[in-house]
Design a protein around this motif. Structure first.
Motif, PDB file in Angstrom:
ATOM      1  N   THR A 113       0.685  -1.308  -0.096  1.00  0.00           N
ATOM      2  CA  THR A 113       0.073  -0.155  -0.157  1.00  0.00           C
ATOM      3  C   THR A 113       0.893   1.403  -0.069  1.00  0.00           C
ATOM      4  O   THR A 113       0.459   2.211  -0.323  1.00  0.00           O
ATOM      5  CB  THR A 113      -0.825  -0.063   1.444  1.00  0.00           C
ATOM      6  N   HIS A 114       2.175   1.263   0.497  1.00  0.00           N
ATOM      7  CA  HIS A 114       2.937   2.427   0.474  1.00  0.00           C
ATOM      8  C   HIS A 114       3.481   2.909  -0.848  1.00  0.00           C
ATOM      9  O   HIS A 114       3.580   4.044  -1.052  1.00  0.00           O
ATOM     10  CB  HIS A 114       4.235   2.116   1.305  1.00  0.00           C
ATOM     11  N   VAL A 115       3.305   1.749  -1.876  1.00  0.00           N
ATOM     12  CA  VAL A 115       3.696   2.413  -3.349  1.00  0.00           C
ATOM     13  C   VAL A 115       2.583   3.295  -3.750  1.00  0.00           C
ATOM     14  O   VAL A 115       2.719   4.097  -4.493  1.00  0.00           O
ATOM     15  CB  VAL A 115       3.922   1.143  -4.208  1.00  0.00           C
ATOM     16  N   ALA A 116       1.469   3.203  -3.360  1.00  0.00           N
ATOM     17  CA  ALA A 116       0.122   4.002  -3.584  1.00  0.00           C
ATOM     18  C   ALA A 116       0.652   5.714  -3.446  1.00  0.00           C
ATOM     19  O   ALA A 116       0.209   6.449  -4.437  1.00  0.00           O
ATOM     20  CB  ALA A 116      -1.063   3.661  -2.819  1.00  0.00           C
ATOM     21  N   ARG A 117       1.411   5.677  -2.418  1.00  0.00           N
ATOM     22  CA  ARG A 117       1.817   7.108  -2.388  1.00  0.00           C
ATOM     23  C   ARG A 117       2.700   7.851  -3.582  1.00  0.00           C
ATOM     24  O   ARG A 117       2.421   8.986  -3.977  1.00  0.00           O
ATOM     25  CB  ARG A 117       2.853   7.225  -1.002  1.00  0.00           C
ATOM     26  N   ALA A 118       3.495   7.200  -4.097  1.00  0.00           N
ATOM     27  CA  ALA A 118       4.360   7.314  -5.313  1.00  0.00           C
ATOM     28  C   ALA A 118       3.480   7.376  -6.496  1.00  0.00           C
ATOM     29  O   ALA A 118       3.407   8.396  -7.078  1.00  0.00           O
ATOM     30  CB  ALA A 118       5.511   6.420  -5.585  1.00  0.00           C
ATOM     31  N   PHE A 119       2.531   6.383  -6.618  1.00  0.00           N
ATOM     32  CA  PHE A 119       1.575   6.594  -7.806  1.00  0.00           C
ATOM     33  C   PHE A 119       0.718   7.723  -7.746  1.00  0.00           C
ATOM     34  O   PHE A 119       0.559   8.080  -8.741  1.00  0.00           O
ATOM     35  CB  PHE A 119       0.679   5.186  -7.859  1.00  0.00           C
ATOM     36  N   GLY A 120       0.213   7.940  -6.673  1.00  0.00           N
ATOM     37  CA  GLY A 120      -0.715   9.231  -6.391  1.00  0.00           C
ATOM     38  C   GLY A 120       0.030  10.695  -6.946  1.00  0.00           C
ATOM     39  O   GLY A 120      -0.629  11.370  -7.565  1.00  0.00           O
ATOM     40  N   ARG A 121       1.301  10.457  -6.599  1.00  0.00           N
ATOM     41  CA  ARG A 121       2.083  11.817  -6.952  1.00  0.00           C
ATOM     42  C   ARG A 121       2.245  11.801  -8.584  1.00  0.00           C
ATOM     43  O   ARG A 121       2.136  12.656  -9.353  1.00  0.00           O
ATOM     44  CB  ARG A 121       3.511  11.795  -6.460  1.00  0.00           C
ATOM     45  N   TRP A 122       2.556  10.500  -9.165  1.00  0.00           N
ATOM     46  CA  TRP A 122       2.769  10.385 -10.594  1.00  0.00           C
ATOM     47  C   TRP A 122       1.442  10.631 -11.138  1.00  0.00           C
ATOM     48  O   TRP A 122       1.436  11.343 -12.400  1.00  0.00           O
ATOM     49  CB  TRP A 122       3.013   8.962 -11.182  1.00  0.00           C
ATOM     50  N   MET A 123       0.231  10.396 -10.726  1.00  0.00           N
ATOM     51  CA  MET A 123      -1.269  10.435 -11.409  1.00  0.00           C
ATOM     52  C   MET A 123      -1.453  11.997 -11.253  1.00  0.00           C
ATOM     53  O   MET A 123      -2.067  12.329 -12.204  1.00  0.00           O
ATOM     54  CB  MET A 123      -2.159   9.516 -10.961  1.00  0.00           C
ATOM     55  N   HIS A 124      -0.954  12.454 -10.265  1.00  0.00           N
ATOM     56  CA  HIS A 124      -1.490  13.815 -10.090  1.00  0.00           C
ATOM     57  C   HIS A 124      -0.668  14.707 -11.184  1.00  0.00           C
ATOM     58  O   HIS A 124      -1.327  15.649 -11.458  1.00  0.00           O
ATOM     59  CB  HIS A 124      -1.019  14.279  -8.588  1.00  0.00           C
TER      60      HIS A 124
END
Ligand SMILES: [Zn+2]
Ligand SMILES: [Zn+2]
Length: 254
Positions: A113-124
């Motif tokens: 679930t911690h990878v979601a944080r990086a993905f969230g930034r990429w998606m933003h």
């Protein structure tokens, strides 16, 4: 004797805590995909980074399909020129293929679930066009039986991560999955469309009327799922419907 035993136990526990804090502070960050040591947290190593296709302009103004050469700002891809979708604009961060699969599936199947944080930034960042002026992020829902097994909805996890990166509010659970749909992995486009038809609905008393909403999901394959979600949001009078996914599969040759 007893006092000394207590002292020793307490000291040991303090030392353990201290040790943990020190270890947390000095452990090198790991690549989000392969686990190799990297320079900064929430990053990919050079090898994984080089293997992944990140989408970038020039691209289709509607669906974000990358073009090999610049062909004008408002250019449409063949699919978008041929058919109208229920959504207005879609963007994805990276191409879903055999090199990005483990990274993307890490979110779904692993305890990453911690990878979601990086993905969230990429998606933003990759979704800035669809996110501009948006009121709400609407994650594609899981059926509750699947949610129960997996413990979390990866689309909702991404939506919250986009919000944390500066995105709009998350309308978690506003869209619901009315029935369990079979896993779509091996289905073709037409079968996927039949599979999800009528599968989604708005939760009673949740209104998107007049709102600019963005559907969030991990992977867009044929687009059948987001299309069906977009239809429901349109019928509920959303002012606009965007789509933002982490990954998008492209048919070979495109
Ligand atoms: Zn790596
Ligand atoms: Zn397009």
């Amino acid at each position: 004797m007893q006092a000394s035993a207590t002292f020793t136990a307490r000291t040991a526990s303090r030392l353990l805590q201290l040790g943990r804090a020190v270890v947390d502070g000095v452990l090198p960050p790991r690549c989000l995909s392969c686990g190799d040591i990297v320079d900064e947290p929430d990053a990919l190593c050079g090898r994984c980074w080089g293997g992944i296709t990140f989408f970038a302009p020039p691209w289709c103004v509607l669906c974000g399909l990358p073009f090999p050469h610049p062909i004008g700002e408002d250019a449409l891809c063949g699919n978008c020129a041929r058919e109208r979708r229920a959504w207005d604009q879609a963007r994805a961060v990276l191409r879903y293929d055999k090199r990005s699969r483990s990274l993307v599936l890490g979110l779904k199947h692993g305890d990453h679930t911690h990878v979601a944080r990086a993905f969230g930034r990429w998606m933003h960042r990759a979704g800035s066009e669809v996110l501009t002026g948006a009121d709400l992020l609407v994650p594609v829902p899981l059926h509750w039986t699947r949610l129960f097994r997996r413990r979390y909805n990866q689309a909702a996890l991404l939506a919250h991560a986009i919000r944390a990166a500066g995105g709009p509010d998350v309308a978690a659970d506003w869209l619901v999955r009315r029935r369990r749909t079979p896993v779509q992995g091996h289905l073709g486009p037409a079968a996927r469309e039949r599979n999800v038809r009528g599968a989604f609905a708005m939760r009673p008393r949740c209104s998107v009327a007049g709102k600019r909403v963005v559907i969030v999901d991990d992977v867009m394959t044929t687009g059948a799922t987001v299309e069906e979600c977009a239809r429901v949001l349109r019928r509920a009078k959303a002012a606009s419907v965007g789509v933002l996914t982490l990954a998008r599969a492209l048919r070979t040759g495109t």
